[in-house]
Scaffold this motif. Sequence first.
Motif, PDB file in Angstrom:
ATOM      1  N   VAL A  56     -40.505   2.325 -18.459  1.00  0.00           N
ATOM      2  CA  VAL A  56     -40.581   2.483 -16.910  1.00  0.00           C
ATOM      3  C   VAL A  56     -39.323   3.993 -17.238  1.00  0.00           C
ATOM      4  O   VAL A  56     -39.035   3.913 -16.278  1.00  0.00           O
ATOM      5  N   THR A  57     -39.803   4.695 -18.380  1.00  0.00           N
ATOM      6  CA  THR A  57     -38.750   5.497 -18.604  1.00  0.00           C
ATOM      7  C   THR A  57     -39.434   6.317 -19.939  1.00  0.00           C
ATOM      8  O   THR A  57     -39.291   7.368 -20.004  1.00  0.00           O
ATOM      9  N   THR A  84     -44.093   8.567 -15.432  1.00  0.00           N
ATOM     10  CA  THR A  84     -42.666   8.080 -14.817  1.00  0.00           C
ATOM     11  C   THR A  84     -42.017   8.693 -13.766  1.00  0.00           C
ATOM     12  O   THR A  84     -41.634   9.003 -12.578  1.00  0.00           O
ATOM     13  N   ALA A  85     -41.170   9.638 -14.374  1.00  0.00           N
ATOM     14  CA  ALA A  85     -39.830  10.978 -14.496  1.00  0.00           C
ATOM     15  C   ALA A  85     -40.638  11.849 -13.608  1.00  0.00           C
ATOM     16  O   ALA A  85     -39.546  11.959 -12.739  1.00  0.00           O
ATOM     17  N   THR A 144     -35.956   6.580 -12.551  1.00  0.00           N
ATOM     18  CA  THR A 144     -37.187   6.555 -12.631  1.00  0.00           C
ATOM     19  C   THR A 144     -37.959   6.513 -11.154  1.00  0.00           C
ATOM     20  O   THR A 144     -38.984   5.899 -10.579  1.00  0.00           O
TER      21      THR A 144
END
Length: 289
Positions: free
Chosen positions: A3-4, A8-9, A82
């Motif tokens: 999730v990094t 995603t960001a 995120t």
Amino acid sequence: MAVTDRHTATLALAHALSAAERGLPVIPLSPTKLPALPSPHRLAPEPVRCRGECGLLGHGVHDATADPAAVRVLFSAAPWATGYGIACGHPPHHLIGIDLDTGTATAGPTDSAAALRQLALRHLFTVPETVTVITPSGGRHLWLTGPPGVVVPNSAGRLAHGIDIRGAGGYLVGPGSVSARGAYRLAPDSAALPPAPCPEALLRLIAPPARRRHPAPSRVPRGKGLVRFVLAARRGERNARLFWAACRAYENGIGETLADALTDAAVRIGLTEREARATIASAARLTGR
């Protein structure tokens, strides 16, 4: 699932900007659903009572903004974010979140929804069709709007088991956010809906009682009444009563005078002095004092 990653960001920022365009103040969140920016006072030897007055970032929900340029600044300072949180209680929407949990091992996934329906039947209100966000665990966040001037405090399980309230000082994880447990997404049947007004009967259940508007002979008896209001708090409503009393005190210009008496009353009913001072400081900030 990682999730990094940059994608995603980037999506988190895009969703946050979209929310800000609708007047919803936002902050960046980490995969743990906590504010992504650490407090600038975390290394101070003593607790620092600051809600952003220092001008630095890292004050959680107090950093929330709907200004697109400021949102970009927040996310550029937290490239690991995120997701995003939407601050509740702010104009123009005065957002209130109804968090319906999925329950525990002894309670089914629809228990909190059933509890809300029972409350609606008992108190004669209808749960409106509104923006609904599905959480990674299968829970539901219902978005409602509140009237200006009504402060709805945060609470957990006070309304019913499995129902938490997100109000002033709290935030909701916005749709499109990704946490360590998965993604938050809009329920398909609510994607085109605006947040619905909170039913008056429900508002009475989740907000402290309104202050009666009648002339008082002086500020001293009125202040004593606020202290008595705090002293009458039962377990589970101590913070809410203290916050409400402090808001009324600051609105009437006696907040600074009454702060010590309210703190003493809160300590007598079981709060620590630090908790009481923090709650009173939050009331002072919310009322602009």
